[in-house]
Write a protein that holds these residues in place. Sequence first.
Motif, PDB file in Angstrom:
ATOM      1  N   ARG A   1       0.991  -1.627  -0.058  1.00  0.00           N
ATOM      2  CA  ARG A   1       0.308  -0.075  -0.204  1.00  0.00           C
ATOM      3  C   ARG A   1       0.662   1.710   0.115  1.00  0.00           C
ATOM      4  NH1 ARG A   1      -3.622   2.525  -1.843  1.00  0.00           N
ATOM      5  NH2 ARG A   1      -4.746   4.175  -0.612  1.00  0.00           N
ATOM      6  N   LEU A   2       2.104   1.236   0.359  1.00  0.00           N
ATOM      7  CA  LEU A   2       3.000   3.198   0.769  1.00  0.00           C
ATOM      8  C   LEU A   2       3.693   2.341  -0.898  1.00  0.00           C
ATOM      9  CD1 LEU A   2       4.396   4.348   2.485  1.00  0.00           C
ATOM     10  CD2 LEU A   2       6.288   2.806   2.473  1.00  0.00           C
ATOM     11  N   ARG A   3       3.526   1.665  -1.171  1.00  0.00           N
ATOM     12  CA  ARG A   3       4.384   2.136  -2.039  1.00  0.00           C
ATOM     13  C   ARG A   3       3.257   2.178  -3.442  1.00  0.00           C
ATOM     14  NH1 ARG A   3       9.022  -0.161  -4.306  1.00  0.00           N
ATOM     15  NH2 ARG A   3       8.905  -1.912  -2.446  1.00  0.00           N
ATOM     16  N   THR A   4       2.177   2.179  -3.356  1.00  0.00           N
ATOM     17  CA  THR A   4       1.294   2.370  -4.296  1.00  0.00           C
ATOM     18  C   THR A   4       1.029   3.664  -4.055  1.00  0.00           C
ATOM     19  OG1 THR A   4       0.193   0.297  -4.561  1.00  0.00           O
ATOM     20  CG2 THR A   4      -1.031   1.966  -5.398  1.00  0.00           C
ATOM     21  N   ILE A   5       0.681   4.150  -2.957  1.00  0.00           N
ATOM     22  CA  ILE A   5       0.898   5.783  -2.282  1.00  0.00           C
ATOM     23  C   ILE A   5       1.977   6.481  -3.004  1.00  0.00           C
ATOM     24  CG2 ILE A   5       0.639   7.117  -0.434  1.00  0.00           C
ATOM     25  CD1 ILE A   5      -0.944   5.201   0.752  1.00  0.00           C
ATOM     26  N   ILE A   6       2.851   6.364  -2.620  1.00  0.00           N
ATOM     27  CA  ILE A   6       4.621   6.540  -2.801  1.00  0.00           C
ATOM     28  C   ILE A   6       4.128   6.861  -4.473  1.00  0.00           C
ATOM     29  CG2 ILE A   6       6.644   6.958  -3.320  1.00  0.00           C
ATOM     30  CD1 ILE A   6       5.564   7.148  -0.403  1.00  0.00           C
ATOM     31  N   GLU A   7       3.975   5.828  -5.575  1.00  0.00           N
ATOM     32  CA  GLU A   7       4.064   5.735  -7.210  1.00  0.00           C
ATOM     33  C   GLU A   7       2.883   7.029  -6.889  1.00  0.00           C
ATOM     34  OE1 GLU A   7       4.280   1.694  -7.608  1.00  0.00           O
ATOM     35  OE2 GLU A   7       6.048   1.136  -7.453  1.00  0.00           O
ATOM     36  N   ARG A   8       2.094   6.980  -6.725  1.00  0.00           N
ATOM     37  CA  ARG A   8       0.828   7.500  -7.226  1.00  0.00           C
ATOM     38  C   ARG A   8       0.772   9.451  -6.842  1.00  0.00           C
ATOM     39  NH1 ARG A   8      -4.156   6.182  -3.640  1.00  0.00           N
ATOM     40  NH2 ARG A   8      -5.006   7.923  -4.475  1.00  0.00           N
ATOM     41  N   ILE A   9       1.763   9.190  -5.589  1.00  0.00           N
ATOM     42  CA  ILE A   9       2.564  10.758  -6.348  1.00  0.00           C
ATOM     43  C   ILE A   9       3.463  11.380  -6.600  1.00  0.00           C
ATOM     44  CG2 ILE A   9       3.690  11.716  -3.795  1.00  0.00           C
ATOM     45  CD1 ILE A   9       2.643  10.819  -2.021  1.00  0.00           C
ATOM     46  N   GLU A  10       4.198  10.055  -7.323  1.00  0.00           N
ATOM     47  CA  GLU A  10       5.206  10.234  -8.135  1.00  0.00           C
ATOM     48  C   GLU A  10       5.123  10.142  -9.529  1.00  0.00           C
ATOM     49  OE1 GLU A  10       8.927   7.438  -6.064  1.00  0.00           O
ATOM     50  OE2 GLU A  10       7.400   7.006  -7.543  1.00  0.00           O
ATOM     51  N   ARG A  11       3.302   9.918  -9.677  1.00  0.00           N
ATOM     52  CA  ARG A  11       2.887  10.261 -11.269  1.00  0.00           C
ATOM     53  C   ARG A  11       2.383  11.533 -10.998  1.00  0.00           C
ATOM     54  NH1 ARG A  11       1.728   4.717 -10.768  1.00  0.00           N
ATOM     55  NH2 ARG A  11      -0.343   5.190 -10.269  1.00  0.00           N
TER      56      ARG A  11
ATOM     57  N   GLU B   1       3.453  14.320  -9.260  1.00  0.00           N
ATOM     58  CA  GLU B   1       4.706  15.305  -9.199  1.00  0.00           C
ATOM     59  C   GLU B   1       4.876  15.050 -10.728  1.00  0.00           C
ATOM     60  OE1 GLU B   1       5.898  17.325  -7.535  1.00  0.00           O
ATOM     61  OE2 GLU B   1       4.999  16.412  -5.599  1.00  0.00           O
ATOM     62  N   GLU B   2       4.856  14.503 -11.727  1.00  0.00           N
ATOM     63  CA  GLU B   2       4.974  14.350 -12.932  1.00  0.00           C
ATOM     64  C   GLU B   2       4.208  15.140 -14.257  1.00  0.00           C
ATOM     65  OE1 GLU B   2       5.628  10.329 -14.587  1.00  0.00           O
ATOM     66  OE2 GLU B   2       7.458  10.124 -13.253  1.00  0.00           O
ATOM     67  N   ASP B   3       2.303  14.777 -13.239  1.00  0.00           N
ATOM     68  CA  ASP B   3       2.088  15.393 -14.181  1.00  0.00           C
ATOM     69  C   ASP B   3       1.672  17.336 -13.870  1.00  0.00           C
ATOM     70  OD1 ASP B   3       0.605  13.247 -15.285  1.00  0.00           O
ATOM     71  OD2 ASP B   3      -0.607  12.871 -13.834  1.00  0.00           O
ATOM     72  N   LYS B   4       1.993  17.763 -12.348  1.00  0.00           N
ATOM     73  CA  LYS B   4       2.116  18.765 -12.224  1.00  0.00           C
ATOM     74  C   LYS B   4       3.309  19.134 -12.927  1.00  0.00           C
ATOM     75  CE  LYS B   4       3.612  20.634  -8.187  1.00  0.00           C
ATOM     76  NZ  LYS B   4       3.691  20.675  -6.316  1.00  0.00           N
ATOM     77  N   ALA B   5       4.717  18.605 -12.936  1.00  0.00           N
ATOM     78  CA  ALA B   5       5.222  19.587 -13.970  1.00  0.00           C
ATOM     79  C   ALA B   5       5.297  19.698 -15.479  1.00  0.00           C
ATOM     80  CB  ALA B   5       6.568  18.470 -13.543  1.00  0.00           C
ATOM     81  N   ALA B   6       4.335  19.081 -15.866  1.00  0.00           N
ATOM     82  CA  ALA B   6       3.472  18.792 -17.359  1.00  0.00           C
ATOM     83  C   ALA B   6       2.973  20.049 -17.367  1.00  0.00           C
ATOM     84  CB  ALA B   6       3.961  17.329 -17.946  1.00  0.00           C
ATOM     85  N   VAL B   7       1.538  19.753 -16.921  1.00  0.00           N
ATOM     86  CA  VAL B   7       1.058  21.079 -16.786  1.00  0.00           C
ATOM     87  C   VAL B   7       1.327  22.525 -17.032  1.00  0.00           C
ATOM     88  CG1 VAL B   7      -0.588  22.266 -15.298  1.00  0.00           C
ATOM     89  CG2 VAL B   7      -1.291  19.088 -15.499  1.00  0.00           C
TER      90      VAL B   7
END
Length: 91
Positions: free
Chosen positions: A21-31, A33-39
């Motif tokens: 669950r922790l890994r899933t949460i971290i990966e979602r946050i990382e994605r 962050e990538e989306d935020k950078a693109a926006v």
Amino acid sequence: MADDASFDSSPDVLNSAAQGRLRTIIERIERLEEDKAAVMADMKEVFLEAKGEGYDVKILRKVIRIRKQDKAKRQEEDAILDLYLSALGEI
């Protein structure tokens, strides 16, 4: 850092479900962050385009900020601003 016997930094602290669950949460946050950078990059391009067409980017940012506000709250703030400026002899 003081040693704390109640804190165990070994990977066994979290069971496998919690680790997953922790890994899933971290990966979602990382994605995100990538989306935020693109926006943010897209927004920068739009502001550059507006600037190239002669628009004042600082004012555009202010317009966007104002449009986000509640109309009644904005009117109240404008009235107080006018009062303060009037008291200072600025208007």
